[in-house]
Design a protein around this motif. Structure first.
Motif, PDB file in Angstrom:
ATOM      1  N   LEU A   1     -29.705 -34.147  35.456  1.00  0.00           N
ATOM      2  CA  LEU A   1     -28.677 -34.335  36.262  1.00  0.00           C
ATOM      3  C   LEU A   1     -27.911 -32.780  36.631  1.00  0.00           C
ATOM      4  O   LEU A   1     -27.211 -32.789  37.600  1.00  0.00           O
ATOM      5  CB  LEU A   1     -27.580 -35.571  36.026  1.00  0.00           C
ATOM      6  N   VAL A   2     -27.631 -32.250  35.679  1.00  0.00           N
ATOM      7  CA  VAL A   2     -26.941 -30.932  35.497  1.00  0.00           C
ATOM      8  C   VAL A   2     -27.547 -30.073  36.609  1.00  0.00           C
ATOM      9  O   VAL A   2     -26.953 -29.328  37.025  1.00  0.00           O
ATOM     10  CB  VAL A   2     -27.090 -30.492  34.126  1.00  0.00           C
ATOM     11  N   ILE A   3     -28.718 -30.161  37.067  1.00  0.00           N
ATOM     12  CA  ILE A   3     -29.428 -29.422  38.036  1.00  0.00           C
ATOM     13  C   ILE A   3     -28.913 -29.725  39.581  1.00  0.00           C
ATOM     14  O   ILE A   3     -29.115 -28.883  40.395  1.00  0.00           O
ATOM     15  CB  ILE A   3     -30.978 -29.363  37.951  1.00  0.00           C
ATOM     16  N   LEU A   4     -28.349 -31.022  39.695  1.00  0.00           N
ATOM     17  CA  LEU A   4     -28.145 -31.405  41.102  1.00  0.00           C
ATOM     18  C   LEU A   4     -26.906 -30.357  41.752  1.00  0.00           C
ATOM     19  O   LEU A   4     -27.198 -30.348  42.876  1.00  0.00           O
ATOM     20  CB  LEU A   4     -27.626 -32.836  41.045  1.00  0.00           C
ATOM     21  N   PRO A   5     -26.035 -30.002  40.825  1.00  0.00           N
ATOM     22  CA  PRO A   5     -25.026 -29.157  41.717  1.00  0.00           C
ATOM     23  C   PRO A   5     -25.491 -27.671  42.079  1.00  0.00           C
ATOM     24  O   PRO A   5     -25.222 -27.164  43.218  1.00  0.00           O
ATOM     25  CB  PRO A   5     -23.977 -28.715  40.584  1.00  0.00           C
ATOM     26  N   PHE A   6     -26.585 -27.276  41.562  1.00  0.00           N
ATOM     27  CA  PHE A   6     -27.490 -26.198  41.793  1.00  0.00           C
ATOM     28  C   PHE A   6     -28.080 -26.538  43.121  1.00  0.00           C
ATOM     29  O   PHE A   6     -28.303 -25.217  44.028  1.00  0.00           O
ATOM     30  CB  PHE A   6     -28.255 -25.713  40.880  1.00  0.00           C
ATOM     31  N   ILE A   7     -28.902 -27.424  43.085  1.00  0.00           N
ATOM     32  CA  ILE A   7     -29.499 -27.765  44.391  1.00  0.00           C
ATOM     33  C   ILE A   7     -28.441 -27.953  45.681  1.00  0.00           C
ATOM     34  O   ILE A   7     -28.869 -27.562  46.660  1.00  0.00           O
ATOM     35  CB  ILE A   7     -30.474 -29.362  44.060  1.00  0.00           C
ATOM     36  N   ALA A   8     -27.345 -28.510  45.298  1.00  0.00           N
ATOM     37  CA  ALA A   8     -26.382 -28.716  46.457  1.00  0.00           C
ATOM     38  C   ALA A   8     -26.046 -27.162  46.945  1.00  0.00           C
ATOM     39  O   ALA A   8     -25.875 -26.942  47.912  1.00  0.00           O
ATOM     40  CB  ALA A   8     -25.194 -29.361  45.951  1.00  0.00           C
ATOM     41  N   LEU A   9     -25.678 -26.445  45.960  1.00  0.00           N
ATOM     42  CA  LEU A   9     -25.585 -24.965  46.128  1.00  0.00           C
ATOM     43  C   LEU A   9     -26.490 -24.274  47.107  1.00  0.00           C
ATOM     44  O   LEU A   9     -26.373 -23.571  47.854  1.00  0.00           O
ATOM     45  CB  LEU A   9     -25.263 -24.204  44.809  1.00  0.00           C
ATOM     46  N   GLY A  10     -27.639 -24.460  46.754  1.00  0.00           N
ATOM     47  CA  GLY A  10     -28.776 -24.001  47.280  1.00  0.00           C
ATOM     48  C   GLY A  10     -28.897 -24.280  48.791  1.00  0.00           C
ATOM     49  O   GLY A  10     -29.099 -23.817  49.902  1.00  0.00           O
ATOM     50  N   ASN A  11     -28.663 -25.724  49.012  1.00  0.00           N
ATOM     51  CA  ASN A  11     -28.479 -26.454  50.358  1.00  0.00           C
ATOM     52  C   ASN A  11     -27.511 -25.753  51.028  1.00  0.00           C
ATOM     53  O   ASN A  11     -27.636 -25.228  52.265  1.00  0.00           O
ATOM     54  CB  ASN A  11     -28.248 -27.818  50.172  1.00  0.00           C
ATOM     55  N   MET A  12     -26.281 -25.494  50.612  1.00  0.00           N
ATOM     56  CA  MET A  12     -24.964 -24.867  51.189  1.00  0.00           C
ATOM     57  C   MET A  12     -25.572 -23.512  51.465  1.00  0.00           C
ATOM     58  O   MET A  12     -25.177 -23.244  52.688  1.00  0.00           O
ATOM     59  CB  MET A  12     -23.921 -25.058  50.311  1.00  0.00           C
ATOM     60  N   VAL A  13     -26.126 -22.932  50.797  1.00  0.00           N
ATOM     61  CA  VAL A  13     -26.457 -21.397  51.276  1.00  0.00           C
ATOM     62  C   VAL A  13     -27.312 -21.368  52.351  1.00  0.00           C
ATOM     63  O   VAL A  13     -27.132 -20.950  53.362  1.00  0.00           O
ATOM     64  CB  VAL A  13     -27.138 -20.647  50.176  1.00  0.00           C
TER      65      VAL A  13
END
Length: 180
Positions: free
Chosen positions: A75-87
């Motif tokens: 689950l700790v990876i999900l915020p980083f995926i969100a960040l990539g999507n936002m970028v």
């Protein structure tokens, strides 16, 4: 309909479309297909509804995917995926707002710049930072996660961007059409 009501409705529809895509494609276990469609929805939401809508859908996307059993086990990876999507959404927005007269050229530049930016964010944050902390690198799980967040992310972002380049002009015309 007020602007706020319209934003809520269109953002909700974008998120609903994203959920339907993830529900339909998750049984296939084909991240290339799912990722390409998700990136398409992110770009369309950001381009048609607006930057704030695209960013909202970008943040919610990995968490919705997790609800359908897609994505990484950590689950700790999900915020980083969100960040990539936002970028991806932000770069697409910034490039398409640039003063370039040819819309197709703008979209192609946005496609490449957005895909590379998303790839770099995911690769640097997840592959180079998070995975080594979570798992010792020779482990098979480390190799799987590193593989998931490297070149396939670049490919799915490019495919989603090319699809957006093809359909955005049509969607813009339909959205701006006056009804009686």
């Amino acid at each position: 309909m007020t602007n706020k009501s319209r934003w809520i409705t269109e953002t909700g529809l974008s998120l609903a479309l994203l959920i339907v895509i993830q529900m339909l494609t998750s049984p296939l276990k084909n991240t290339l297909l799912t990722g390409s469609f998700v990136n398409l929805v992110l770009i369309v939401a950001g381009s048609i509804v607006g930057l704030s809508s695209g960013l909202t859908v970008a943040v919610l996307s990995p968490f919705v995917a997790r609800m359908f059993g897609m994505g990484p086990a950590f689950l700790v990876i999900l915020p980083f995926i969100a960040l990539g999507n936002m970028v991806l959404v932000l770069v697409w927005h910034l490039v398409t707002r640039a003063d370039i007269s040819n819309t197709h050229v703008k979209h192609l530049i946005a496609c490449v710049a957005g895909a590379i930016s998303k790839f770099l964010v995911l690769y640097l944050t997840i592959v180079k930072f998070v995975v080594p902390i979570l798992i010792a690198p020779p482990e098979p799980q480390a190799q799987i996660l590193s593989g998931m967040f490297s070149v396939p992310q670049l490919v799915t972002a490019v495919i989603g961007g090319l699809a957006a380049t093809a359909i955005l002009p049509i969607l813009s015309q339909v959205r701006n059409r006056k009804t009686i």
